[in-house]
Design an enzyme around this catalytic site. Structure first.
Site, PDB file in Angstrom:
ATOM      1  N   GLU A 284      78.651 119.635  37.373  1.00 47.28           N
ATOM      2  CA  GLU A 284      78.731 118.423  37.944  1.00 47.28           C
ATOM      3  C   GLU A 284      79.912 117.398  37.279  1.00 47.28           C
ATOM      4  O   GLU A 284      80.011 117.689  36.180  1.00 47.28           O
ATOM      5  CB  GLU A 284      77.380 117.586  37.950  1.00 47.28           C
ATOM      6  CG  GLU A 284      76.036 118.411  38.779  1.00 47.28           C
ATOM      7  CD  GLU A 284      74.870 117.798  38.614  1.00 47.28           C
ATOM      8  OE1 GLU A 284      73.861 118.059  39.649  1.00 47.28           O
ATOM      9  OE2 GLU A 284      74.268 117.322  37.529  1.00 47.28           O
TER      10      GLU A 284
ATOM     11  N   CYS B 295      74.763 109.282  32.131  1.00 51.71           N
ATOM     12  CA  CYS B 295      75.070 110.018  30.993  1.00 51.71           C
ATOM     13  C   CYS B 295      73.656 110.829  30.748  1.00 51.71           C
ATOM     14  O   CYS B 295      72.642 110.286  30.533  1.00 51.71           O
ATOM     15  CB  CYS B 295      75.193 109.056  29.460  1.00 51.71           C
ATOM     16  SG  CYS B 295      76.706 108.444  29.537  1.00 51.71           S
TER      17      CYS B 295
ATOM     18  N   CYS C 196      75.033 123.833  28.327  1.00 50.63           N
ATOM     19  CA  CYS C 196      75.098 123.629  27.045  1.00 50.63           C
ATOM     20  C   CYS C 196      74.416 124.198  25.873  1.00 50.63           C
ATOM     21  O   CYS C 196      73.163 124.288  26.249  1.00 50.63           O
ATOM     22  CB  CYS C 196      74.927 121.973  27.004  1.00 50.63           C
ATOM     23  SG  CYS C 196      75.699 121.361  25.557  1.00 50.63           S
TER      24      CYS C 196
ATOM     25  N   CYS D 274      84.484 111.651  35.147  1.00 55.14           N
ATOM     26  CA  CYS D 274      83.785 112.194  34.047  1.00 55.14           C
ATOM     27  C   CYS D 274      83.561 113.747  34.444  1.00 55.14           C
ATOM     28  O   CYS D 274      82.783 113.979  35.420  1.00 55.14           O
ATOM     29  CB  CYS D 274      82.145 111.522  34.032  1.00 55.14           C
ATOM     30  SG  CYS D 274      81.075 112.174  32.822  1.00 55.14           S
TER      31      CYS D 274
ATOM     32  N   CYS E 120      68.848 115.083  26.101  1.00 54.33           N
ATOM     33  CA  CYS E 120      69.924 115.135  27.017  1.00 54.33           C
ATOM     34  C   CYS E 120      69.349 116.473  28.048  1.00 54.33           C
ATOM     35  O   CYS E 120      68.909 117.444  27.738  1.00 54.33           O
ATOM     36  CB  CYS E 120      71.102 115.849  26.423  1.00 54.33           C
ATOM     37  SG  CYS E 120      72.419 116.000  27.656  1.00 54.33           S
TER      38      CYS E 120
ATOM     39  N   CYS F 289      70.478 118.903  22.105  1.00 53.42           N
ATOM     40  CA  CYS F 289      70.298 117.493  22.024  1.00 53.42           C
ATOM     41  C   CYS F 289      69.072 117.225  22.681  1.00 53.42           C
ATOM     42  O   CYS F 289      68.837 117.367  23.779  1.00 53.42           O
ATOM     43  CB  CYS F 289      71.245 116.541  22.241  1.00 53.42           C
ATOM     44  SG  CYS F 289      72.797 116.990  21.650  1.00 53.42           S
TER      45      CYS F 289
END
Ligand code: SAH
Length: 349
Positions: A97, A342, A117, A110, A124, A121
């Site tokens: 995305e 975010c 990933c 962005c 997230c 974290c």
């Protein structure tokens, strides 16, 4: 009609000199490579047929040997605040995305650097998708080129800024991210100024040192979230092997070379880092090198383990930092209603 070679190569993996050599080997002029290069990068051609200043034979020759692994904007969603989220399909069917964020003064792209990933974290959403693969330089470049087009088409304004704050950790895909940036900033590519570009990292110390050695010209943002090792480790596992002390040393080295303020991204969560001692620790960390702080709003990602701290806690942070000369902004989220904010990028569509 030429027959297709058994496995066609991704043409954008070739350097200009290699493309020149290809043309010479096939009895053509080396300058043909420049024409093709311009189509591939500057004009974002999606196939060889578009390259209308080349002869049909040349286009067929290219098609027989190469592919253009251009991304495809699969779905596009627009938020009530104008933010656009693109779900982008890669040549192998995987999806990442990228987001266009319009403000009064800027239009920011962005972009993602990896599919999924590996960092885990806890707050997230992207961390819940396992890391599938790194993006290639052209796949990163294409996301920016697509948003640049959308910016002109839907807002009649140029793209002004680029942030590597989409999916993935850019410094764990270092070579490809650098190659993409080289093309994004090149006059033969998108010709964007490096100072308009920010790479955001979880803070991998040895890669920050490498970036300093490579004398990069873009800006650096570090997702800090806590300046206390125990707290940071509890929410960001990377901190176990990459402590705040190592990060601080790397940042000192970065500053000695780059001489530009770093930005710390910081979310304040209820019961996790909302006490005066947390803010004091951040202030101490902020004294390592010149910096500014973005207190970013938390975007809930479902189970409610993390909750945005009160406005009072944010103001406590802001007063402490500002009264010690550190620019501190409280940042509201954009594109929340379409999961484009975010930490919300998780291929839900
Ligand atoms: N891996 C890079 C870039 C991607 S994350 C990095 O860590 O910087 C982009 C930013 O969103 C980071 O600052 C990250 O910490 C933050 N973030 C992640 N999840 C979030 C959430 N749920 N709410 C608000 N910010 C979040």
């Amino acid at each position: 009609m030429l027959t297709e070679a058994p496995s066609r190569r991704d043409i954008r993996k070739l350097k200009l000199a290699e493309l020149q050599q290809f043309f010479v080997e096939h009895g053509d002029k080396p300058f043909r490579a420049q024409q093709v290069h311009e189509w591939l990068w500057k004009k974002s051609a999606k196939d060889f047929e578009q390259m209308t200043n080349l002869s049909l034979t040349t286009r067929e020759l290219l098609n027989a040997h190469f592919t253009i692994n251009h991304i495809l904007v699969d779905t596009m969603q627009q938020s009530a605040d104008g933010t656009i989220k693109n779900a982008v399909k890669l040549h192998d069917g995987l999806i990442v995305e990228s987001v266009l964020i319009p403000t009064e003064k800027r239009i920011t792209a962005c972009v993602s650097s990896q599919v999924g990933c590996s960092l885990a974290c806890k707050f997230c959403a992207t961390a819940r998708l396992k890391r599938m693969r790194n993006l290639n330089p052209d796949e990163i470049y294409d996301q920016v080129a697509a948003i640049k087009q959308q910016s002109e088409l839907f807002f009649s304004r140029p793209l002004t800024n680029i942030v590597f704050m989409g999916m993935g950790e850019p410094l764990l895909n270092y070579n490809n991210v650098m190659a993409a940036i080289e093309k994004i900033t090149s006059p033969h590519g998108l010709n964007m100024a490096a100072k308009r570009l920010t790479v955001s990292t979880v803070g991998i110390a040895k890669m920050i040192v490498k970036m300093a050695d490579d004398e990069v010209k873009f800006n650096l943002a570090v997702s800090l979230h806590s300046a206390l090792n125990a707290t940071r480790s509890s929410i960001m596992p990377i901190n176990d092997t990459n402590s705040l002390e190592e990060l601080g040393e790397a940042l000192k080295y970065w500053y000695s070379k780059r001489k530009k303020k770093v930005t710390y991204e910081y979310v304040v969560w209820e019961g996790i880092n909302d006490k005066a001692t947390d803010a004091q620790a951040l202030l101490k960390f902020c004294k390592i090198i010149p910096c500014k702080v973005n207190l970013i709003e938390y975007n809930p990602i479902d189970d409610g383990e993390f909750r945005q701290a009160s406005d009072d806690a944010l103001l406590m942070y802001q007063h402490l930092l500002e009264s010690n000369g550190i620019t501190t902004r409280i940042r509201k989220s954009r594109g929340k209603d379409i999961d484009a904010a975010c930490g919300q990028l998780a291929n839900k569509t």
